[in-house]
Scaffold this active site. Structure first.
Site, PDB file in Angstrom:
ATOM      1  N   GLU A 174     123.318  50.757  34.018  1.00 12.77           N
ATOM      2  CA  GLU A 174     122.779  51.154  33.209  1.00 12.77           C
ATOM      3  C   GLU A 174     122.480  49.979  32.571  1.00 12.77           C
ATOM      4  O   GLU A 174     122.562  48.396  32.869  1.00 12.77           O
ATOM      5  CB  GLU A 174     124.425  51.405  32.330  1.00 12.77           C
ATOM      6  CG  GLU A 174     124.256  51.176  31.240  1.00 12.77           C
ATOM      7  CD  GLU A 174     125.884  50.547  30.590  1.00 12.77           C
ATOM      8  OE1 GLU A 174     126.234  50.992  29.718  1.00 12.77           O
ATOM      9  OE2 GLU A 174     126.520  50.000  31.144  1.00 12.77           O
ATOM     10  N   ASP A 218     127.960  50.218  35.967  1.00 12.70           N
ATOM     11  CA  ASP A 218     128.477  49.633  34.964  1.00 12.70           C
ATOM     12  C   ASP A 218     127.746  48.169  34.096  1.00 12.70           C
ATOM     13  O   ASP A 218     127.879  48.036  35.281  1.00 12.70           O
ATOM     14  CB  ASP A 218     130.028  49.816  34.443  1.00 12.70           C
ATOM     15  CG  ASP A 218     130.033  49.529  32.583  1.00 12.70           C
ATOM     16  OD1 ASP A 218     129.580  50.352  32.380  1.00 12.70           O
ATOM     17  OD2 ASP A 218     130.456  48.593  32.951  1.00 12.70           O
TER      18      ASP A 218
END
Length: 622
Positions: free
Chosen positions: A349, A315
């Site tokens: 990401e 993330d």
């Protein structure tokens, strides 16, 4: 509507629809060998040879209603549980996910990626402003990195899930966060605007006019260890304050010390604040600090050691300094290899929206991340399959593959997707871009987009619910519907694609036209080395309005060549397309293909409106 959609699918693949069919038949494919991988050899599969399914455990299946409130009790402000509200826990858990492995594997899925399952702060926001409150159902507000959130189950139930997936030959990818933790730290100044390193350097306390805490900090004469030791008497840009009730809430315990956070205020999403600022108030970890680097390696390496995890989706990767990844990635991959996991898939990401500006490649080059999620592909597929932009947009995206570290050979390992939990669902974008289209055309365009994702380069990544025709009203919370019967009005009033069902009922229909299409596309992909691992040559594309895109995929190891072609327009297309001059014949892998080449180096393509095909190019004696 379903029968007309079936006709569109049949036309796209050159099939004759059975007279009594109410849902479309599987995509027609040629006889192939077994699907790649078995329960015995799944570890040996390279990262390119997967079909990924991304799921939010809270919204998928509720296998144990006794953990719905996480053990916090009935007060939703304590537990975060309120299935009537889109921003709160709804009850899905690991037991439910494990019970649905048949359904997931039936899609052709070989790897499951799920949103973080670590223990979260149940509720965040300003208690004085009820509208600001929401729950950590999504998993990105971690307080304890060592245990499963009690809303989802236990570490033992997580192990049962991983073991059950592995027994089926399916890999498991965890979603991890190193950029931040839950929002615990406050600032005594009661201000949160970002304070830069220039105005508030690490070498002084209270800004550039403040007293130096270590005159030699950062100098060439100081050993690195001494430099970081200076931060034991830190130069905070803001004065951190931790509420007494939360001073020991984070696990491991070292995460409770404010010294391991930047404390510079909220990110403005530009410049240095994008890396060193708090992500919407979340406590931003001091990822330059050796203690933080080693601490994160220990945390996530532990999950590999204990559970045999096969990959990490990382993330907010672009919000962490590159030097962190340069240490973290090799350490994690070595940890995985030592555990018997040679093909560990780590992908970051890197959120961006320009389909022909490969920011992911830039971040990969700077940081050493092996792969990033291909947001550019998603943006291009939304516009091209939606009919808004010409196929040249997708062609331009693939022509940029050479800029990735390792060149174009890297691109087949990039996870590609059509929509997600942050952006919104693919069908929503198609509805927006295909102005004036009816529901049958929308469904056909959504099918076309999935055909692109499964046959163009990259690792196809399905967002849960897309196979049931879910259509989001927006991004973020509006794109996180329940698969089990929902009690959330803002979800239940949506008109789903390809079905008369709503989210108010169970949505695990294996005869849904999109479920059947995706399962068939997965079978095509997993039967073809060229589609899984092949290099890409763009053969033809239209650059004004919707039209033709044709791409040749080639796997040097097996020698297989496949031409895939798509028609994004509402009219049939006939075109002669250049192919490899070594090809002497053609056979159908999916859909309709000509019986022979038009001439050496040329293949005639006939595609119906919104149609697609995949043709294997054969070689041999004339």
């Amino acid at each position: 509507m379903i029968r007309k959609a079936a006709l569109l699918l049949a036309a796209s693949t050159g099939l004759a629809l059975p007279a009594c069919a109410g849902t479309p038949p599987p995509v027609q494919i040629a006889a192939q060998g077994p699907v790649s991988g078995t329960a015995q050899d799944f570890r040996a599969r390279p990262v390119t040879d997967e079909v990924i399914y991304f799921v939010l455990p809270d919204r998928f299946a509720n296998g144990d209603t006794t953990n719905d409130d996480g053990g916090y009790g009935p007060d939703r402000l304590a537990s975060g549980y309120d299935p009537t509200h889109k921003g709160w826990y709804h009850g899905g858990d690991l037991k439910g996910l494990t019970e649905k492995l048949d359904y997931i594997q039936g899609l052709g899925v070989t790897a499951i990626w799920f949103a973080p399952i670590f223990k979260n702060k149940p509720v965040q926001g300003d208690p004085g402003n009820p509208g600001s409150l929401s729950a950590g159902y999504h998993g990105y507000w971690v307080t304890d990195f060592t245990r499963v959130d009690p809303h989802f189950g236990t570490n033992a139930e997580f192990k049962a899930f991983v073991d059950a997936a592995h027994a089926r030959g399916m890999k498991v990818y965890m979603d991890i966060i190193t950029n931040h933790t839950a929002d615990v730290i406050r600032y005594a100044e009661n201000e949160y605007d970002y304070r830069s390193k220039g105005e508030y350097p690490y070498s002084t306390r209270g800004g550039t006019d403040g007293a130096p805490i270590n005159p030699g900090f950062g100098g060439d004469d100081d050993p690195a260890a001494a430099n970081w030791a200076a931060l034991a008497d830190p130069a905070y840009a803001y004065t951190p304050v931790v509420p007494e009730a939360e001073k020991d809430i984070k696990v491991p315990a070292w995460l409770n010390d404010p010294i391991y956070y930047h404390n510079r205020g909220d990110s403005a999403w530009v410049g240095e604040s994008s890396v060193y600022g708090d992500f919407v108030g979340l406590d931003d970890l001091f990822t330059e600090h050796p203690r933080v680097v080693q601490g994160m390696i220990d945390i996530f390496g532990g999950w590999i050691d204990e559970f045999g995890i096969d990959g990490f989706r990382i993330d907010t990767a672009k919000h962490v300094n590159p030097e962190f990844w340069q240490q973290f990635v090799p350490a994690i991959k070595a940890r995985a290899a030592a555990t018997g996991i040679p093909n560990f898939h780590a992908f970051g990401e890197v959120y961006w929206s320009n389909p022909v500006q490969p920011l992911g490649a830039e971040i990969m080059a700077k940081s050493g991340l092996p792969y990033t999620l291909d947001f550019g592909f998603a943006a291009a597929a939304q516009e091209v399959a939606g009919g808004k932009s010409a196929p040249s947009m997708m062609a331009d995206l693939m022509e940029q593959d050479a800029v990735y570290p390792g060149g174009a050979d890297t691109a087949p390992g990039l996870p590609t997707f059509l929509g997600n939990h942050d952006m919104g669902r693919f069908s929503m974008f198609v509805r927006s871009h295909a102005e004036g289209a009816d529901e049958d055309e929308i469904l056909a365009r959504v099918m076309l987009g999935h055909a692109m994702m499964f046959t163009l380069r990259g690792v196809p990544t399905i967002y849960y619910g897309d196979e049931q025709g879910f259509v989001s009203d927006g991004n973020d919370q509006l794109a996180r519907e329940d698969m089990f019967p929902s009690r959330t009005d803002v979800y239940n009033d949506n008109d789903l694609l390809g079905t008369d069902a709503t989210t108010a009922q169970d949505n695990f229909d294996t005869r849904h036209p999109l479920y059947e299409l995706i399962a068939a596309l997965a079978e095509v992909r997993l039967s073809s080395p060229a589609l899984m691992r092949g290099t890409t040559v763009v053969r033809a594309f239209d650059h004004e309005g919707p039209g033709l895109l044709a791409v040749e995929r080639h796997d040097p190891a097996s020698g297989e060549r496949v031409l895939v072609a798509f028609n994004t327009s509402n009219a049939p297309i006939t075109r002669h397309v250049e192919v490899d001059y070594g090809a002497t014949g053609v056979s159908a892998l999916m859909g309709q293909c000509p019986l022979s080449l038009a001439a050496r180096g040329s293949l005639r393509i006939d595609l119906p409106a919104l149609g697609y095909t995949a043709c294997t190019l054969t070689s041999g004696a004339d």
